[in-house]
Scaffold this motif. Structure first.
Motif, PDB file in Angstrom:
ATOM      1  N   ASN A  90      26.010  11.440  12.955  1.00  0.00           N
ATOM      2  CA  ASN A  90      27.197  12.092  12.408  1.00  0.00           C
ATOM      3  C   ASN A  90      27.407  11.610  10.981  1.00  0.00           C
ATOM      4  O   ASN A  90      27.315  10.403  10.717  1.00  0.00           O
ATOM      5  CB  ASN A  90      28.442  11.728  13.224  1.00  0.00           C
ATOM      6  N   ARG A  92      30.356  12.202   7.999  1.00  0.00           N
ATOM      7  CA  ARG A  92      31.683  12.774   7.759  1.00  0.00           C
ATOM      8  C   ARG A  92      32.068  12.572   6.297  1.00  0.00           C
ATOM      9  O   ARG A  92      32.027  11.453   5.794  1.00  0.00           O
ATOM     10  CB  ARG A  92      32.703  12.105   8.658  1.00  0.00           C
ATOM     11  N   CYS A 134      27.655  21.935  11.765  1.00  0.00           N
ATOM     12  CA  CYS A 134      28.539  21.664  10.625  1.00  0.00           C
ATOM     13  C   CYS A 134      29.940  22.118  11.012  1.00  0.00           C
ATOM     14  O   CYS A 134      30.113  23.259  11.439  1.00  0.00           O
ATOM     15  CB  CYS A 134      28.096  22.433   9.387  1.00  0.00           C
ATOM     16  N   TYR A 136      34.070  22.161   9.706  1.00  0.00           N
ATOM     17  CA  TYR A 136      35.014  21.971   8.605  1.00  0.00           C
ATOM     18  C   TYR A 136      36.433  22.109   9.130  1.00  0.00           C
ATOM     19  O   TYR A 136      36.702  22.937   9.995  1.00  0.00           O
ATOM     20  CB  TYR A 136      34.791  23.017   7.507  1.00  0.00           C
ATOM     21  N   GLU A 144      37.659  18.050   5.320  1.00  0.00           N
ATOM     22  CA  GLU A 144      36.822  17.207   6.167  1.00  0.00           C
ATOM     23  C   GLU A 144      35.624  18.035   6.607  1.00  0.00           C
ATOM     24  O   GLU A 144      35.785  19.119   7.165  1.00  0.00           O
ATOM     25  CB  GLU A 144      37.587  16.721   7.397  1.00  0.00           C
ATOM     26  N   ILE A 146      32.110  17.551   8.816  1.00  0.00           N
ATOM     27  CA  ILE A 146      31.308  16.696   9.686  1.00  0.00           C
ATOM     28  C   ILE A 146      29.979  17.400   9.930  1.00  0.00           C
ATOM     29  O   ILE A 146      29.941  18.550  10.379  1.00  0.00           O
ATOM     30  CB  ILE A 146      32.008  16.387  11.023  1.00  0.00           C
ATOM     31  N   ARG A 148      26.246  17.110  11.848  1.00  0.00           N
ATOM     32  CA  ARG A 148      25.613  16.456  12.993  1.00  0.00           C
ATOM     33  C   ARG A 148      24.137  16.835  13.056  1.00  0.00           C
ATOM     34  O   ARG A 148      23.762  17.968  12.773  1.00  0.00           O
ATOM     35  CB  ARG A 148      26.301  16.861  14.282  1.00  0.00           C
TER      36      ARG A 148
END
Length: 155
Positions: A90, A92, A134, A136, A144, A146, A148
């Protein structure tokens, strides 16, 4: 900041000034995280590419920083990297730039020649291709994102 458990890098937490010069520190943290896990070079290079693309997008297009003296008052870009279980990486990103959802961004038409395509969008397309997921969201006036990646197929 880097958190270690025993000899393993458990989590990377960085607070980066929104300047291009910070990329080198971020890149070193990615290198350390990957090398500590003995991940292969292609995976490490893919992660560097994805992170560089998004970090530079935030700096150049989100904060629109083009001069060193323009940094006054810009909050840092927060980055965290950690493993979820044994196989999910992950990453972020949190920033205070204007709202922008890269997940909703339309993929460029790659069938068109470079001259015919609109400028921009290839970096976001690349991120979506390299990562498995992905996400948002906009929280308390901050973006933000993230990312993965299932690393079992990549190592």
């Amino acid at each position: 900041m880097v958190r270690r458990r025993g000899s393993a890098l458990e989590r990377v937490l960085l607070s980066l000034a929104p300047t291009l010069a910070e990329w080198q520190r971020f890149k070193q943290a990615i290198d350390d995280f990957c090398r500590n896990r003995q991940w292969n070079e292609p995976l490490m290079l893919d992660l560097q590419l994805v992170c560089e693309e998004w970090f530079l997008n935030i700096v150049k297009h989100g904060y629109r920083v083009d001069r060193p003296d323009a940094l006054a008052g810009y909050p840092p870009i927060e980055v965290a990297m950690w493993m979820e279980g044994q196989d999910e990486l992950n990453i972020r990103f949190v920033d205070a730039a204007p709202p922008f959802d890269p997940v909703a961004y339309e993929a460029p038409n790659l069938a068109l020649s470079a001259e015919e395509r609109q400028i921009g969008g290839l970096g976001i397309y690349l991120i979506k291709q390299k990562m498995d997921n992905c996400e948002y969201r906009r929280i308390d006036g901050r973006n933000e994102l993230i990312l993965r990646k299932n690393i079992t197929q990549a190592i």
